[in-house]
Design a protein around this motif. Structure first.
Motif, PDB file in Angstrom:
ATOM      1  N   ALA A 378       0.839  -1.206   0.000  1.00  0.00           N
ATOM      2  CA  ALA A 378       0.000   0.000   0.000  1.00  0.00           C
ATOM      3  C   ALA A 378       0.874   1.256   0.000  1.00  0.00           C
ATOM      4  CB  ALA A 378      -0.910  -0.006   1.220  1.00  0.00           C
ATOM      5  N   GLY A 379       0.600   2.154  -0.919  1.00  0.00           N
ATOM      6  CA  GLY A 379       1.357   3.395  -1.023  1.00  0.00           C
ATOM      7  C   GLY A 379       2.759   3.215  -1.547  1.00  0.00           C
ATOM      8  N   ALA A 380       3.040   2.098  -2.170  1.00  0.00           N
ATOM      9  CA  ALA A 380       4.392   1.794  -2.626  1.00  0.00           C
ATOM     10  C   ALA A 380       4.760   2.628  -3.853  1.00  0.00           C
ATOM     11  CB  ALA A 380       4.519   0.311  -2.945  1.00  0.00           C
ATOM     12  N   GLY A 381       6.063   2.823  -4.033  1.00  0.00           N
ATOM     13  CA  GLY A 381       6.586   3.463  -5.231  1.00  0.00           C
ATOM     14  C   GLY A 381       7.126   2.427  -6.189  1.00  0.00           C
ATOM     15  N   ALA A 386       8.773  -3.034  -7.790  1.00  0.00           N
ATOM     16  CA  ALA A 386       9.752  -3.852  -8.514  1.00  0.00           C
ATOM     17  C   ALA A 386      10.346  -4.909  -7.588  1.00  0.00           C
ATOM     18  CB  ALA A 386      10.850  -2.974  -9.098  1.00  0.00           C
ATOM     19  N   THR A 387      10.637  -4.526  -6.340  1.00  0.00           N
ATOM     20  CA  THR A 387      11.163  -5.485  -5.368  1.00  0.00           C
ATOM     21  C   THR A 387      10.118  -6.545  -5.036  1.00  0.00           C
ATOM     22  OG1 THR A 387      12.595  -3.796  -4.401  1.00  0.00           O
ATOM     23  CG2 THR A 387      12.129  -5.733  -3.055  1.00  0.00           C
ATOM     24  N   ALA A 416      12.369  -0.216 -14.611  1.00  0.00           N
ATOM     25  CA  ALA A 416      12.040   0.700 -15.712  1.00  0.00           C
ATOM     26  C   ALA A 416      10.615   0.457 -16.216  1.00  0.00           C
ATOM     27  CB  ALA A 416      13.045   0.516 -16.856  1.00  0.00           C
ATOM     28  N   VAL A 417      10.220  -0.814 -16.320  1.00  0.00           N
ATOM     29  CA  VAL A 417       8.862  -1.147 -16.769  1.00  0.00           C
ATOM     30  C   VAL A 417       7.833  -0.611 -15.781  1.00  0.00           C
ATOM     31  CG1 VAL A 417       7.261  -3.086 -17.031  1.00  0.00           C
ATOM     32  CG2 VAL A 417       9.479  -3.152 -18.164  1.00  0.00           C
ATOM     33  N   VAL A 431      -0.930  -0.282 -11.447  1.00  0.00           N
ATOM     34  CA  VAL A 431       0.393  -0.690 -11.934  1.00  0.00           C
ATOM     35  C   VAL A 431       0.488  -2.217 -11.965  1.00  0.00           C
ATOM     36  CG1 VAL A 431       2.857  -0.682 -11.392  1.00  0.00           C
ATOM     37  CG2 VAL A 431       1.532   1.429 -11.204  1.00  0.00           C
ATOM     38  N   LEU A 432       0.015  -2.871 -10.918  1.00  0.00           N
ATOM     39  CA  LEU A 432       0.061  -4.332 -10.885  1.00  0.00           C
ATOM     40  C   LEU A 432      -0.815  -4.928 -11.975  1.00  0.00           C
ATOM     41  CD1 LEU A 432      -0.093  -4.815  -7.013  1.00  0.00           C
ATOM     42  CD2 LEU A 432       1.881  -5.233  -8.478  1.00  0.00           C
TER      43      LEU A 432
END
Length: 625
Positions: A378-381, A386-387, A416-417, A431-432
């Motif tokens: 939640a709230g991730a960048g 990516a991690t 990058a993606v 994004v997911l």
């Protein structure tokens, strides 16, 4: 077998005469393609205005469900790889040309279908290369010395003589670790993919990259407007049902791939709603007592549909090698050779059209975090996401790659993606969803689009349906409830049958209560599976296709895999080193635990050998001119 090579603005040297060049290249491709059924017919289309044209290779007579279509006029020409949905399905290349004349490459990219296209403006002397929204049939391009070479297959680009066989080790590492090349980067370092987010235009030897608006996240429905959400879902269901009707038209029999899962169940309900039961055959792979076969049999019986199941056809050595070459050619090496541990395909024109549930996960949040992970996401960048994704690819660290640069490059590509996806929407769930759509399904799940011997159709693989889904409030996977809506309308008795033994269809859709119930079912299901495995009761009932494949790689195919993977110059030795590659083979023989790693390496190695042999044949042909 279907293939083609297009080349434009070729150098003016006499040995590059377009017709002679295309014919010679097509012949070389034909030599490298495993022979199945009738020999491929070569048809040339020379367009002198743009200094080139294309060569088509297809069986003769051509099957009813073509993957290639073309139209040529005095002013334009269009070559289409794939098909469109709806009424345009009857003459897809003409529909592409109409769209291009009205709105250029962006209008073509907005069409509903599973295709890529090459469009030539003969008056303007330009060439455009365009993909649909999902990009599962995205073309490959090589821009060298002012000339543009285009094909679905990298081996065809090697056959031009303009593409050296230089393996991108970061792409190979990504395939081994994540099952596909993140970002779509080809195994051949000089080759470029044509992506859904842009289209290419060649003008006077210069290649331009132009944006193709994806049309996602437009006019999003408010999560508080329940009526609007339900209306949007109904639109998705109606669109899928209509595309199913168009796809099934003209076939006396259709096949519906049916398992215990949720995606195939909804597709089966759609098929049963538009095709009479006597024309449908439900098919399932697995042992007679497996979960998939038992559940599929129950669902088929509810509709009065004939149900068939088959166990895996284990190949002999030569069949596996030929099959692996075939898959490597069509998937450009970006596929596991475990798919070759099965029946060798044929191009039988009498085969029924198959419906499958590929791509359904996009409507139910495939990559959403499981219980206990929400705080981390939640709230991730971009870096956090990516991690989070890379953590799922345990093989990224497990094999112990020879150089730390290769797994680091995979992580950089993933970052990058993800950053590009964040630029389209700052919502982590969006994004997911994009990552699943454009990466996992658009690349890893592209096999049914690229295997021309698979007559299959997925109603989920519709750009129109995907755009409708992305206009739902985030998170789409929580709000859609698409599968339950389909089954509730067209096959209500199947709603009560558990999905994969641990999920209920009626819990799909929005609502805190449903979400908590889904999470509870997931946790209890995982605990039950662990308990049954510990008691040793699940081995026979859950004997999967992959378990049978693992036995093949550990047994009859072990010596073959060892010879291929430990040979001088192999990609396995390059990536892992001889000692580690040998240890993985020995451990797999003893415990059947490295199926994915070894079969991904085999897929890459078969492609590398095909490319090297094609390059040698091309050089020999050039020397003999």
């Amino acid at each position: 077998m279907f293939s083609f090579i297009a080349a434009f603005n070729l150098p003016d040297a006499s040995d590059r005469d377009p017709a002679a060049f295309l014919r010679r290249t097509a012949l070389l491709i034909g030599e490298r393609m495993p022979s199945v059924g009738p020999e491929p017919r070569i048809a040339l289309e020379v367009l002198p205005e743009v200094g080139g044209g294309w060569a088509l290779l297809a069986p003769e007579p051509r099957p009813r469900l073509d993957l290639l279509d073309q139209v040529v006029t005095d002013t334009h020409a269009a070559l289409l790889f794939g098909d469109l949905q709806g009424e345009s399905r009857a003459s897809p290349a003409s529909a592409v040309l109409r769209a291009y004349k009205s709105g250029g490459g962006a209008a073509v990219a907005a069409l509903d279908g599973n295709f890529s296209a090459v469009v030539v403006d003969r008056a303007e002397r330009t060439v455009a290369v365009i993909s649909d929204l999902l990009g599962r049939r995205a073309l490959r391009t090589l821009h060298a010395d002012g000339a543009l070479y285009v094909s679905p297959h990298d081996i065809a680009l090697v056959a031009t003589g303009a593409c050296p066989v230089e393996i991108d080790h970061a792409s190979a590492c990504s395939i081994v670790a994540a099952d596909w090349s993140i970002g779509g980067r080809p195994l051949l370092a000089r080759v470029e993919p044509c992506e859904p987010s842009h289209w290419l235009r060649l003008r006077g030897g210069r290649l331009e990259r132009l944006a193709a608006p994806l049309g996602l996240f437009e006019g999003r429905v408010d999560a508080r407007d329940g009526a609007a959400v339900r209306e949007r879902i109904d639109q998705m269901v109606d669109t899928m049902r209509e595309s199913t009707r168009f796809a099934a038209a003209g076939f006396d029999t259709v096949r519906a791939d049916l398992t215990a899962g949720i995606d195939s169940r909804a597709v089966f309900a759609l098929v049963a709603s538009v095709v009479p039961a006597e024309r449908i055959v439900a098919k399932t792979s697995g042992a007679p007592d497996s979960l998939d076969v038992r559940v599929a049999g129950r669902i088929a019986a509810l509709s009065g549909v004939r149900h068939e199941h088959r166990e895996l056809d284990l190949p002999i050595h030569d069949d596996f090698s030929r099959h692996a070459d075939l898959i490597a050619f069509h998937m450009n090496g970006d596929s596991s050779a475990k798919r070759a541990i099965d029946r060798y395909p044929s191009w039988d024109d009498e085969r029924p059209l198959g419906f499958d549930g590929g791509g359904g996960e996009i409507f139910r949040g495939y990559y959403y975090a499981r219980p206990g992970q929400y705080r981390r996401v939640a709230g991730a960048g971009a870096g956090d996401v990516a991690t989070f994704l890379a953590r799922k690819w345990r093989r990224l660290a497990a094999p112990g790659f020879r150089s730390p640069e290769h797994p680091a490059a995979v992580r950089e590509r993933t970052q990058a993606v993800v950053e590009a996806m964040f630029r389209r929407s700052p919502d982590v769930h969006d994004v997911l969803d994009q990552f699943y759509l454009f990466e996992r399904y658009g690349r890893w799940g592209a096999l049914t689009s690229r295997f021309s011997w698979w007559r299959s159709f997925s109603p989920y693989a519709s750009p129109s349906v995907v755009r409708l889904a992305f206009s739902l409030p985030s998170p789409i996977g929580m709000h859609a409830g698409l599968h339950d809506a389909i089954v509730r309308r067209f096959l209500p008795p199947a709603r009560g049958i558990l999905v994969n033994d641990n999920a209920l269809l009626r819990l799909q859709g929005p609502g805190l209560g449903r979400m908590l119930a889904r999470d509870l079912l997931y946790v209890t299901g995982e605990l039950w599976r662990a308990a049954t495995a510990w008691r040793g009761r699940s081995a026979k009932r859950r004997r999967s296709v992959d378990a049978m494949r693992a036995d093949m790689v550990a047994g009859p195919l072990h010596d073959y895999a060892r010879d291929v993977l430990l040979s001088r110059g192999s990609i396995a030795v390059d990536l892992l080193g001889h000692e580690l590659a040998a240890r993985l083979l020995d451990e797999n023989r003893a415990r059947r635990q490295h199926l994915e790693t070894l079969c991904n390496l085999l897929g890459i190695e078969h492609f590398r050998r095909l490319a090297a042999a094609t390059a040698a044949a091309t050089a020999a042909a050039a020397a003999g001119r």
